[in-house]
Scaffold this motif. Structure first.
Motif, PDB file in Angstrom:
ATOM      1  N   ILE A 266      -5.029  -2.479  -1.667  1.00  0.00           N
ATOM      2  CA  ILE A 266      -5.780  -1.599  -2.566  1.00  0.00           C
ATOM      3  C   ILE A 266      -6.913  -0.911  -1.824  1.00  0.00           C
ATOM      4  O   ILE A 266      -7.162   0.291  -2.000  1.00  0.00           O
ATOM      5  CB  ILE A 266      -6.305  -2.400  -3.775  1.00  0.00           C
TER       6      ILE A 266
ATOM      7  N   LEU B  64      -7.499   5.751  -4.796  1.00  0.00           N
ATOM      8  CA  LEU B  64      -7.942   4.817  -5.825  1.00  0.00           C
ATOM      9  C   LEU B  64      -9.464   4.723  -5.786  1.00  0.00           C
ATOM     10  O   LEU B  64     -10.080   4.986  -4.757  1.00  0.00           O
ATOM     11  CB  LEU B  64      -7.357   3.416  -5.598  1.00  0.00           C
TER      12      LEU B  64
ATOM     13  N   ILE C 239       1.779   7.091  -6.569  1.00  0.00           N
ATOM     14  CA  ILE C 239       0.730   8.051  -6.912  1.00  0.00           C
ATOM     15  C   ILE C 239       1.183   9.471  -6.599  1.00  0.00           C
ATOM     16  O   ILE C 239       1.040  10.389  -7.409  1.00  0.00           O
ATOM     17  CB  ILE C 239      -0.577   7.717  -6.166  1.00  0.00           C
TER      18      ILE C 239
ATOM     19  N   VAL D 251      -8.163   2.974  -1.490  1.00  0.00           N
ATOM     20  CA  VAL D 251      -9.535   3.387  -1.817  1.00  0.00           C
ATOM     21  C   VAL D 251     -10.102   4.204  -0.662  1.00  0.00           C
ATOM     22  O   VAL D 251     -10.725   5.258  -0.858  1.00  0.00           O
ATOM     23  CB  VAL D 251     -10.423   2.156  -2.110  1.00  0.00           C
TER      24      VAL D 251
ATOM     25  N   ARG E 239     -12.707   2.085  -7.365  1.00  0.00           N
ATOM     26  CA  ARG E 239     -13.101   0.905  -8.123  1.00  0.00           C
ATOM     27  C   ARG E 239     -14.275   1.283  -9.026  1.00  0.00           C
ATOM     28  O   ARG E 239     -15.316   1.735  -8.530  1.00  0.00           O
ATOM     29  CB  ARG E 239     -13.500  -0.240  -7.189  1.00  0.00           C
TER      30      ARG E 239
ATOM     31  N   GLU F 133       1.045   4.122  -2.851  1.00  0.00           N
ATOM     32  CA  GLU F 133       0.747   5.502  -2.475  1.00  0.00           C
ATOM     33  C   GLU F 133       1.890   6.429  -2.885  1.00  0.00           C
ATOM     34  O   GLU F 133       1.660   7.527  -3.398  1.00  0.00           O
ATOM     35  CB  GLU F 133       0.508   5.598  -0.968  1.00  0.00           C
TER      36      GLU F 133
ATOM     37  N   LEU G 264      -4.729   0.153 -12.382  1.00  0.00           N
ATOM     38  CA  LEU G 264      -3.892  -0.879 -11.790  1.00  0.00           C
ATOM     39  C   LEU G 264      -4.205  -2.213 -12.470  1.00  0.00           C
ATOM     40  O   LEU G 264      -5.320  -2.432 -12.943  1.00  0.00           O
ATOM     41  CB  LEU G 264      -4.186  -1.023 -10.292  1.00  0.00           C
TER      42      LEU G 264
ATOM     43  N   SER H 153      -3.923  12.551  -6.439  1.00  0.00           N
ATOM     44  CA  SER H 153      -3.300  12.408  -5.127  1.00  0.00           C
ATOM     45  C   SER H 153      -3.672  13.578  -4.220  1.00  0.00           C
ATOM     46  O   SER H 153      -3.984  14.674  -4.684  1.00  0.00           O
ATOM     47  CB  SER H 153      -1.778  12.337  -5.267  1.00  0.00           C
TER      48      SER H 153
ATOM     49  N   THR I 161      -9.721  -0.875 -11.179  1.00  0.00           N
ATOM     50  CA  THR I 161      -9.257   0.034 -10.128  1.00  0.00           C
ATOM     51  C   THR I 161      -8.431   1.140 -10.753  1.00  0.00           C
ATOM     52  O   THR I 161      -7.428   0.879 -11.417  1.00  0.00           O
ATOM     53  CB  THR I 161      -8.416  -0.732  -9.084  1.00  0.00           C
ATOM     54  N   GLN I 162      -8.854   2.373 -10.524  1.00  0.00           N
ATOM     55  CA  GLN I 162      -8.280   3.530 -11.217  1.00  0.00           C
ATOM     56  C   GLN I 162      -7.691   4.511 -10.222  1.00  0.00           C
ATOM     57  O   GLN I 162      -8.209   4.690  -9.118  1.00  0.00           O
ATOM     58  CB  GLN I 162      -9.370   4.210 -12.045  1.00  0.00           C
ATOM     59  N   VAL I 163      -6.599   5.144 -10.632  1.00  0.00           N
ATOM     60  CA  VAL I 163      -5.944   6.137  -9.789  1.00  0.00           C
ATOM     61  C   VAL I 163      -6.730   7.437  -9.826  1.00  0.00           C
ATOM     62  O   VAL I 163      -7.082   7.941 -10.893  1.00  0.00           O
ATOM     63  CB  VAL I 163      -4.496   6.397 -10.258  1.00  0.00           C
TER      64      VAL I 163
ATOM     65  N   SER J 279       0.827  -1.205   0.000  1.00  0.00           N
ATOM     66  CA  SER J 279       0.000   0.000   0.000  1.00  0.00           C
ATOM     67  C   SER J 279       0.863   1.258   0.000  1.00  0.00           C
ATOM     68  O   SER J 279       0.608   2.206  -0.743  1.00  0.00           O
ATOM     69  CB  SER J 279      -0.931  -0.007   1.218  1.00  0.00           C
TER      70      SER J 279
END
Length: 245
Positions: free
Chosen positions: A59, A68, A27, A63, A70, A24, A38, A81, A76-78, A20
């Motif tokens: 993940i 992130l 990102i 989230v 879903r 992070e 991802l 930040s 799963t998309q960024v 994680s």
């Protein structure tokens, strides 16, 4: 996803947390850009030799932090930040630019108004006297991040709406020959009012970060009072604490 991800099985740090933290960091530093996908959990687990529940937990932690998301049928998309703002006399516009967040500004109010008692006391002007009130919505990557209300003494500088939308307030003040020297600042949190919720696309009562700052120039004159609210999923303040000898 061409990232150098590794886990140390001899470390006491849980494997999901190691993964994680690496995601992070990617990102925050641009290795994973907003909108990128991802690999699915099965591929990521196989690549790192981890169990699928461990990858899912890593993940999910991101989230929960808002980094992130879903999306059904997408994966799963960024997301963008979180901006971490150091406690120094800088503007949000400059901080967003430094973080690569593509800041934009929407001016909601730009007018001369009578100074309420609290504003008058902070700026050292008579209560009911004229002050300039500017309300702006600051966006990053097209998403609302902060709702900014600023009061300034009149006659300090030309507050053109076009310029306020093109750059930051502190840049305009410096361009007008104002030397920003120090500020008194308070940080807090509270539930969003109806107006703030509408501006920031949050539910009424949603938690928001707040900041009130009175800024002074190099002569000691108060030149700005700012009352700002921020979405905590996109923004945080960073402190550096020192031991007093």
């Amino acid at each position: 996803m061409a990232l150098d991800l590794r886990v140390d099985r001899s470390s006491p740090v849980p494997l999901y947390f190691q993964l994680s933290r690496q995601l992070e960091s990617a990102i925050e530093h641009g290795g994973l850009t907003p909108g990128s996908l991802l690999g699915n959990e099965i591929e990521l687990a196989a690549r790192l030799g981890l169990s699928r529940p461990t990858v899912r937990q890593a993940i999910q932690a991101l989230v929960d932090k808002g980094l992130l998301v879903r999306r059904r049928g997408v994966g799963t998309q960024v997301v963008h930040s979180q901006v971490k703002r150091p406690l120094e006399l800088s503007s949000l516009y400059d901080d967003l630019e430094a973080a690569g967040q593509r800041p934009a500004t929407r001016v909601l109010v730009n007018a001369v108004v009578p100074a309420p008692a609290e504003v008058a006391a902070a700026l050292g002007v008579p209560e009911g006297g004229d002050v300039h009130r500017v309300e702006r919505l600051r966006l990053a990557h097209g998403e609302p991040m902060a709702y900014l209300i600023n009061h300034l003494p009149t006659g300090l500088l030309d507050l053109d709406t076009g310029q306020l939308e093109a750059t930051g307030l502190y840049r305009l003040m410096r361009s007008a020959g104002i030397t920003l020297h120090s500020a008194r600042q308070a940080i807090g949190a509270r539930g969003a009012t109806a107006t703030e919720a509408e501006r920031l696309t949050e539910p009424v009562g949603a938690p928001l970060l707040t900041m009130r700052r009175t800024t002074y120039d190099d002569t000691g004159r108060a030149v700005e009072l700012g009352d700002h609210t921020y979405r905590p999923s996109r923004y945080s303040f960073e402190f550096q604490l020192l031991v007093r000898s």
